[in-house]
Design a protein around this motif. Sequence first.
Motif, short mmCIF file in Angstrom:
data_model
loop_
_atom_site.label_atom_id
_atom_site.label_comp_id
_atom_site.label_asym_id
_atom_site.label_seq_id
_atom_site.Cartn_x
_atom_site.Cartn_y
_atom_site.Cartn_z
N TRP A 176 -14.83 66.80 49.03
CA TRP A 176 -16.08 66.26 48.67
C TRP A 176 -16.62 65.42 49.75
CZ3 TRP A 176 -19.52 67.45 45.84
CH2 TRP A 176 -20.70 66.92 45.33
N PRO A 204 -21.40 77.36 51.41
CA PRO A 204 -20.38 78.51 51.60
C PRO A 204 -19.27 78.53 52.88
CG PRO A 204 -22.35 79.32 50.63
CD PRO A 204 -22.50 78.04 50.91
N PRO A 247 -10.65 75.17 52.79
CA PRO A 247 -9.39 75.44 52.13
C PRO A 247 -8.38 76.28 53.15
CG PRO A 247 -11.39 76.38 51.06
CD PRO A 247 -11.73 75.74 52.11
N ILE A 248 -8.69 76.49 54.46
CA ILE A 248 -7.99 76.85 55.55
C ILE A 248 -6.81 76.05 55.56
CG2 ILE A 248 -7.58 77.18 57.99
CD1 ILE A 248 -10.54 78.45 58.08
N GLN A 293 -26.51 78.79 53.64
CA GLN A 293 -25.23 79.03 54.30
C GLN A 293 -24.21 77.84 54.37
OE1 GLN A 293 -25.86 80.05 58.37
NE2 GLN A 293 -27.37 81.64 57.87
N ASN A 353 -17.24 75.42 52.67
CA ASN A 353 -16.23 75.79 51.61
C ASN A 353 -15.32 76.63 52.00
OD1 ASN A 353 -16.16 74.40 49.13
ND2 ASN A 353 -18.34 75.14 48.52
N THR A 354 -15.88 77.35 52.95
CA THR A 354 -14.74 78.41 53.49
C THR A 354 -13.71 78.01 54.62
OG1 THR A 354 -16.24 80.16 53.42
CG2 THR A 354 -14.73 80.80 54.56
#
Lengths: 606, 638
Positions: A286, A243, A250-251, A240, A246-247
């Motif tokens: 990163w 992801p 980008p917001i 989890q 990573n979600t």
Amino acid sequence: MAGARSSLGYLKPYRRAVGAGVAMMVVTNLCALGVVSHLGQAIQAIKDSRAELMPHIVLLLIGFALATAVTRILSRVWIFNAARAAEYDLRSDLFGHLMTLSPGYYRDHPTGDVMSRLTNDVQTVRAMWGAGAVHLANAVTSFATVLTMMVLLDPVVAVLSIVPYPLIFITGQALSRRIYRTTREVQAELGGLSSRIQEDLGAIQVIKTYGLDQVRRRGFLAASQRLLDKNMAAAKVRVQLGPILNTLAPIGVAILILIGGRAVIHKEISVGYYTEFTALLARLVWPTLTLGFMLALVQRGRASWARLVELQAIRTDIPDGAGPALPASAQPAHVAVRDLTIRIGDRAIVDRVSFELEPGSITAIVGRTGSGKSTLVEALCRLIAVPPGAILLDGHDITAIPLASLRGQIGYAPQEAFLFSTTIADNVAMGYGGGTAIPAARARELERAGALAAAVDLSGEPRVNAAAVAAGLEKDLVVMPDGLATIVGERGITLSGGQRQRVALARALAAMPRLLVLDDSLSSVDAETEQLILGHLRAVMHGRTAVLISHRVAAIKDADQILVLDQGQIVERGSHEALLATGGLYSELYRTQLQTELGVTRKEAV
Amino acid sequence: MAVTAAGPIGPVGPRRPGLEAEAVLGKAYDVRLMGRLARYVVPHTRLLVAWGALMLVRTGFEIAQPLFVAYVLQHHIIGNSGRGVIEALPLDALAYIGLVIGQNLSSFFEQWLVQLAGQRTMHDLRIAIFDHVLAQRAAFFDRIPVGRLMTRMTNDIESLNEMFSQGAITIIGDVIKAVAIMVVLLASDIQLALVTFVTLPLLVVIVEYARRAMRTSFRQIRVRLAAMNGFAQEHLFGIRVVQLLGRGATAQREYNEINAGHRDAYLLQIRADAGMYALVEAIGYIAIGAVLWWASQHRLLPMAWMATVPAFAGLIPAAIGLVTRFNELIARFFEPIRDLSAKYAVMQGAMAASERIFQLLDTDELDGAVGDGDATKPDWDQPVPRKPDRSESAGPAVELAGVHFSYGAEPVLRGVDLRVPRGATIAVVGATGSGKSTVIKLLTRLYERDRGAIRIDGIDVRDIPLAALRRRVTVVSQDVILFAGTLEDNLTLGVPYTRDQIEAAVRRVGLDRALARRGAGIEAAVAERGANFSAGERQLVAFARALLRDPEILVLDEATAHVDPEAEELIERGVAELLKGRTTLVIAHRLSTIRNADLIIVLKKGQVIEQGKHDELVARGGDYAALERTFRRQTTSE
């Protein structure tokens, strides 16, 4: 251990390298900003159709990129090398410490556990120092430089587009905790499976003779399945992390599209700045992702460090003697034992024992298995803790004599012969400190040149040869490929129990000690060879004080005095004839050929 | 033994059993090993197919993002006609988030599936190793330390599992992503794509150089690590001798030297890793720079004035969109390559682990392989034997004729003859090391005799399937090992006896009285190795479990352990109950057992030196008479 409270003490000698590495990392991140800024300028130049600016911008961009590479290489190399150097120091300190712990410690603690600290835990601590430091420094400098840059470009857009980052940090921490918990559960299950395997392998004969294969297999299957389930439960949490982070990250980009895009359209910021913002946000992803990884590293590192501190805190119960070394002497030793009691737990293994070893005399100690014979002779060499004043060597309290000096007087051949994996000659020569001890690096070179066997060949040494003959090794050496230069151990040939005992005996004899201690050191030797050795021994023992433990009458009947031990106490003493005449325990043991000969032995009590 | 080309390290090299094997080196990709591993992966093909599908979906979502960002910049922010479309931005932001969610959702399931496939494969492999190990003969366990077998089934499996979570499998995904990005770049603009690819040869050179450096380095590291640990272990085992000989300082010096070698072996790896990481990152930027430059010179209008011509106005946003697309895609192209070194290390570890695992699986010393039973199958796959028909008996229940056996070069039995008639009790006595226990091990074929014959009912034991043989002969050994679980499990050993049967057996051997003393029943929990039961209690459990099995032939190795008088009495009764009317071979340590035997056999140094009834042997005044005195003294003194 330098600075037991914090492991950072070990990095202190390398603080300049670490400092320089961190400084380089700051430079790297500044150069990266240069890259990003020129990227924005390039886009702006395209937007403005100023192609003539491009060669200049692109050259600077590439220049900054190369500078990033060089400084990053330097920072990583310096920090990782410092961590390796600190690891070396830590390992070396630990090994040195382990060499000082008494045999008693190793009796109570499995070697596997000690080894695991010396290997796994040291590696985990080093990972904390190396990768931990690199990621931490990188994350901090990335955030600092990128945020500064963004605020300088446009404070409003900057603040809005980093809105998700606190969220990322909080989520990352919460998930880390869950990962830690589930990983612990996996570890526990793995531990359970391991003990199950150990149980099965230990009981293999029962399993085979009772045909339990299937029953045990069913149990193993279930345990393995449970491990699989726990692993999957942990995996569910672990997979989890990426992801979700990573979600969230980008917001920021979505916000940038909304706010930054609007600002570009309203001509509040340029297209170049917009591109720069995008690139800067990408640079934060990163370090954010590695933060979780780094936290785990630090947590594991600290747990391992605690285990190392624990090990380092253990002190030997056999401290070095504080007094002066014994004067050099070739005279046989005089030993007086006064009311010696040695307890393990609340049991007295040796119970109020007093006797003297006259210079040049031979003393035999007999008794049943578990009567305290071995403990008594171990006490003479201080392999077990003895109270001060209980044992005197030439009138000196042995606890006051430096250990090296004390043990230098004694040649000791234990029943369980331990040989180092080198040549037989080398093993024997170690008795008088004459082992080659070729440094490992040199040994590697020699081995590559095929000259190692010759280099460690001490078979020409008269002292080694004489000891080998006295220990009855001649016959065996003839059939060995390289005689005395034969390497023993896994790489070399495997010796039989009797052969090992005799090499150890030769080592004790080669020491030409003032006190010779033979702890049942011929128990695995066959009767004929034993006769041969006993013949030699009489000559060797001449001019030395000797103590020997044996179950064999032939070995003890000529002793000047025989001490009969029972439950830690001396119950009888005297010469062979005198003891036989009294008809006590000794004559009982003798009549049945001293038990082992016909052999109803009981399990070792200790 | 598979010693590698890297070779030994010197006299202080890895010499402890077990460390040698740890020095085995693998390539990061070994086709042969991969092929063998594939066999365990195949049953989970469906998971892997689903994983592959999700991976493609995820890659699609991932590549769509930079394309979309570039599209938004070109069409909505800069605008084709020089004016942005502000009302499109909220939807753009949402769509972007949609792409991100799509990517990460599929990424989650993708990773989960690969974990599941990996974990299930590891489970299968664990079972395979377990089955394999259990099917080996006893000598195998004398040779290979338990610790090493444990490492195979735990640590090595774990490193192999990392290959699934971080290694080979993710590399497949990375490669597919890289190819997809290249295709998109080519489709976007062939010239710019080719400019980007100009950097690829440089990339290949760097990666290949780093790979070689790391391989060399990893090989050195492994060998030196094994040497260092071997040295430490040897010195911890021999700590007494180290201290006696005052070798602490020498050992420290030698250890430091190996330690330094280990540290220095990392220097190359650290340089290669740092170099690759940093240079790949830099090459990514250089590629972007090259694209920018080429685009400005060939895709842009060379003259600024053209921008003022409305007919060309749409070209600028188009160029920016294109360049942005390249920027973003190039960054995503280089990222996985940058982290290749970490994956390389994982693969190297996994390959070394699988090499060791397969080496173990290739070590085949199957139990009972000499006989006619189907040796290729483990015991439980053997056909269940028919109940032996007593009338068929063509000889004594148990017969040893001229049996020779040696452990290595050491002869243990030298021509032993022994006959146990049906229903009789034969006692074997002798000193430790006389070979008594070996007789049992040969009878149950834990070890194979060297010469001579061992027969049951006139049939050579080698002609009886192992499972059948061991069902007919039950051994009660002196070291009673109980398994963790309940007492009942330990009594039934997996056979579904009725409660009445169990309780009858418990009563007959007197275990009920022992249990009553501690106020427990057969539901009592048993700790690992039966540590919470006394030696005497464990003996009684062993008797009860033997009684339940009701064997045709009983072999009893009497314990010599100390027990209190009350337990002694219980045990004596238990033994009597067990022996009643049964063909028994007993390695006797108790005078009562020996006195009641039909025949006593005295073993000395692997040979039968006396045999007869108790009174005859005592009267003869030989070795037995001497032994008997010892027994008597022991019995009276305790």
